[in-house]
Each structure stands twice: as C-alpha cells, then as structure tokens.
Design a protein around this motif. Structure first.
Motif, short mmCIF file in Angstrom:
data_model
loop_
_atom_site.label_atom_id
_atom_site.label_comp_id
_atom_site.label_asym_id
_atom_site.label_seq_id
_atom_site.Cartn_x
_atom_site.Cartn_y
_atom_site.Cartn_z
N THR A 172 -22.38 -14.68 44.97
CA THR A 172 -21.75 -14.62 43.65
C THR A 172 -22.78 -14.25 42.59
OG1 THR A 172 -22.17 -16.93 43.09
CG2 THR A 172 -20.16 -16.45 44.34
N LYS A 173 -22.30 -13.69 41.49
CA LYS A 173 -23.20 -13.33 40.40
C LYS A 173 -23.89 -14.57 39.82
CE LYS A 173 -20.64 -9.15 39.15
NZ LYS A 173 -19.92 -8.41 38.09
N GLU A 174 -23.17 -15.69 39.80
CA GLU A 174 -23.74 -16.93 39.27
C GLU A 174 -24.93 -17.39 40.12
OE1 GLU A 174 -24.81 -20.27 37.28
OE2 GLU A 174 -23.63 -18.54 36.60
N VAL A 176 -27.07 -15.50 41.64
CA VAL A 176 -28.21 -14.66 41.26
C VAL A 176 -28.71 -15.04 39.87
CG1 VAL A 176 -28.99 -12.30 40.84
CG2 VAL A 176 -27.42 -12.78 42.73
N MET A 177 -27.79 -15.29 38.94
CA MET A 177 -28.19 -15.71 37.60
C MET A 177 -28.98 -17.01 37.64
SD MET A 177 -27.57 -13.68 35.09
CE MET A 177 -27.85 -14.89 33.79
N GLU A 260 -28.89 -11.93 30.92
CA GLU A 260 -27.65 -11.19 31.25
C GLU A 260 -27.94 -9.69 31.30
OE1 GLU A 260 -24.60 -12.09 32.00
OE2 GLU A 260 -24.56 -14.25 31.59
N PHE A 263 -29.95 -8.96 34.40
CA PHE A 263 -29.05 -8.99 35.56
C PHE A 263 -28.24 -7.70 35.65
CE2 PHE A 263 -24.81 -9.57 37.26
CZ PHE A 263 -25.04 -10.19 38.48
N ASN A 264 -27.83 -7.17 34.52
CA ASN A 264 -26.98 -5.97 34.50
C ASN A 264 -27.71 -4.71 34.95
OD1 ASN A 264 -24.64 -7.29 33.73
ND2 ASN A 264 -25.06 -7.06 31.54
N TRP A 268 -24.19 -3.85 41.15
CA TRP A 268 -23.61 -4.93 41.96
C TRP A 268 -22.76 -4.39 43.10
CZ3 TRP A 268 -24.98 -9.76 42.40
CH2 TRP A 268 -24.13 -10.65 43.08
N THR A 272 -23.86 -5.09 47.14
CA THR A 272 -23.09 -6.06 47.93
C THR A 272 -22.12 -5.39 48.89
OG1 THR A 272 -21.44 -6.24 46.16
CG2 THR A 272 -23.24 -7.85 46.15
#
Length: 397
Positions: A172-174, A176-177, A260, A263-264, A268, A272
C-alpha cells in the motif's frame, strides 16, 4: 590537429579515453580492470572508483567536490603525446556529421551514454526521475537498461547477485509513506515491501524512470539517458546509512520537506505491476549469426535506449553495419576496429590509454566498420549502445 582532422583521420570513428567515476557510497567490486592502487585516484574523501562512463557528455552529480568534467568522456587525439579533447566539443562542432540528422533535430546533441558500474554490495532502493519531474530541477529524466556481461562477472558476483524491482503488488502507499516518515528514525527495511529477482548472466532488464529498484552486486553494463538524477528511499543498505540528503537531493527546493511530493516521484503503476518480469526482463535477441560473427540485441523494446553484443569469431573479419551512431566497448579479445587497433584491457592504470572504447559516427555506422579478430583462439566481443533513433531495434520482447 583540429576536431575535423581527427574525425577524418579516424574515418568517422573517434577513439575515447576511459572515464572513471568515484562514488562516496557502497564499496568497489574491483572488477573494472583498474589497477588496485588506483581505486582512490581522486582522493580518499571522494570515495572509490566504482563506475566507468562510456561516450558521455554528462557531468556526474557527485557533491560539491565534483570536477568540472567529472563523468565526461575525452577523445584521444594524439596517442604519443596523450593529447585529448572533450568528447562534448566533438559533438558540438560536428553535430549531425557525428550523431546524424535525427538526433540533432530532436535533441541537438548525443542524448545518451552507457556505463559499467561495479559495486560489491547491492545498490540502495532508489528511483530515477521521469523527464517531467527532472525538468523541474533543470535536468533530464533517466530511463535505463541493464546487461550483465559474463566477461566482467566470471570470477565474482558480489555480495548479493539479485535485484529488487518495484514493490510487491500487495503493497500500500501508506506502507511506503511510513518508510519515508521514518527515514531519519530507524532502519525502515523498505525492501521488505519489494520483490527480488536473481540475476542471470548474459541477460538484461529495462527499468523505466520512476520505477524504484535496488540493483544487484554484479558488474552491470547500463545504457541510459543523459542524466545522473536519483532519489534514494532506502535509508540503510547492508549496514551502510544513507544520509537524509540522498532522499531530497533531486527534489525542487520547495519540495525538500514535502514527503508527499517526494513519494509522488514514484511511478506507482509501473512499480507495482504484477507482470513486471514479463514486461521488463530482456533475454538476448539474435540479429544475425554467421560463420564470421554473431549479433544479439541485449537492450531493446523501449523508447529511449538500445544495445547490442557483437561477437567476431577467432581469425575472422566482419563488416558491422548499423542504422545509427553508437558507442562501442571491447570486452573480450583483440584485433582491429576500423582504422584502430582494439583490445580488451587486462589491467589499467588511472591515466592509461586503452584500445577498447570508440564512438562511431552515423555515416560510418551505415557504411560499415571492418572488424578483424586477430586471435586464433579467443572471440572478439564488443558491446554497442545506441540512442532511440535506430529503426532496427526490436519493439517487443
């Protein structure tokens, strides 16, 4: 001699000097055929030489002590006097006579280069910026391809001969964050979210810009776009701490504290995808195979770069014809390459001349380069890297 006189004397082929690049991270695998006394030739504070850049007009991003021409190739103009001149000067003056009308019209220069990189440990989990992201800091994006030549990996594969590509599709993106938020707090072990592939010699991969990856500890031949931008998202790699600036170096000033935005930088969707290997693994594709020689595509099926491996058999002569200019590297054997003697080096001092690197102009490539293998026993093996203007490059896997 003037630039044009050197160009004409080589019949459209330039003889290039080795370009050694130090790095302040990781450790050298010591497989680049450089003399063991010369790995710190630029000073202990610069780190060890872990890379050799080929046909490069790009400057390395190596911190405040980076030399003005660090990473840039030089043309050998007079071997007896060791007279050299920047390859970029040749590109600028010769223009389309060197790189062809297509590249000059589209980019105004030679837009790519290749490298051999040689790290004893795997590289950190990182990504290279897309063209759009890189333009925000005045740079170009960096898509890249990998090929793993047996000639440079025959004795030792480094400490971890497998590469992490992207993230497992369940990530999930969370998750990685959370790793990014803890970059300065603890070992985030971000590669636990990834997936690893064991590397097979004589094959390769393509890695789009924006895909996070942690390359294996093999000597890797890497055709890439003309850039040195990256964002390191792994904070500890095999016990080595990666400082915070490596996460933010390639972010615009206004985004350096914005996780953020950092991350962008990740693509993605590509990072994935469940069919990553089917999409980006590159087994060699035969172009031709004869009694005299064999040609195989080793980087292909992308919009940016391409590469070929050419093997001229013992005692044979071969006319190598291509549809675009390229940089060539001899990795095994000896003989002649056009008007030049050529040989794969065995042991090189930092400032030595070698006979293994050449840039072939657009016209000379189309006319054909005569290659002679003067060995009765060993093959003469050459790697070529192209930009994206060769119509013969395979479009599919």
């Amino acid at each position: 001699m003037t630039i044009r006189e050197v160009f004409q004397a080589g019949e459209g082929i330039l003889h290039l000097m080795p370009t050694w690049v130090p790095r302040g991270f990781n450790e050298p695998g010591k497989r680049l055929r450089l003399h063991p006394d010369d790995y710190f030739a630029l000073g202990m504070d610069r780190g060890a030489i872990c890379e050799r850049w080929l046909g490069s007009i790009a400057k390395a991003l190596n911190g405040p002590k980076t030399g003005e021409t660090e990473g840039m190739s030089f043309v050998l103009e007079n071997a007896a006097e060791k007279e050299t001149r920047l390859f970029k000067d040749y590109v600028d003056e010769l223009g389309a006579d060197l790189v062809g009308e297509d590249l000059m019209e589209k980019y105004g220069t030679w837009p790519t280069f290749a490298k051999l990189y040689d790290y004893d440990k795997p590289l950190f989990h990182h990504l290279h910026l897309t063209e759009e992201m890189a333009n925000r800091i005045g740079m170009h994006g960096k898509p890249e391809a990998y090929y793993f030549p047996p000639q440079y990996n025959s004795g030792y594969l480094g400490r971890m001969p497998l590469t992490y590509f992207g993230f497992d599709p369940s990530t999930t993106k969370e998750e990685v964050m959370e790793c990014l938020r803890n970059y300065d707090v603890k070992d985030t072990r971000i590669t636990e979210l990834s997936r690893a592939f064991r590397i097979k010699l004589g094959t390769g991969w393509y890695t789009p810009a924006g895909v996070i990856h942690a390359p294996a500890s093999l000597v890797t031949y890497e055709p890439q776009w003309n850039s040195d931008v990256n964002t390191i998202m792994e904070n500890v790699t095999m016990g080595e701490v990666n400082p915070h600036h490596m996460l933010t170096d390639c972010a615009p000033e206004e985004d350096k504290d914005n996780l953020e935005a950092i991350f962008n930088q990740i693509d993605w969707e590509e990072s994935t995808r469940s069919d990553y290997k089917q999409t980006y693994y590159r087994p060699p594709k035969t172009r031709c195979d004869s009694e005299a020689a064999a040609e195989k595509w080793v980087a292909y099926a992308n919009e940016w770069v391409a590469a070929k491996e050419v093997t001229v058999h013992p005692g044979q002569s071969y006319i190598l014809k291509d549809s675009a200019c390229y940089c060539a590297l001899v990795i095994q054997g000896h003989g002649s390459f056009g008007a030049f003697e050529c040989e794969a080096p065995e042991l090189v001092r930092y400032e030595d001349i070698t006979g293994d690197e050449f840039f072939v102009s657009d016209a000379a490539a189309k006319k054909g380069v005569v290659i002679k293998n003067t060995s009765a026993y060993q093959p003469l093996v050459i790697l070529q890297n192209f930009a994206n203007n060769n119509p013969e490059v395979p479009k599919t896997v």
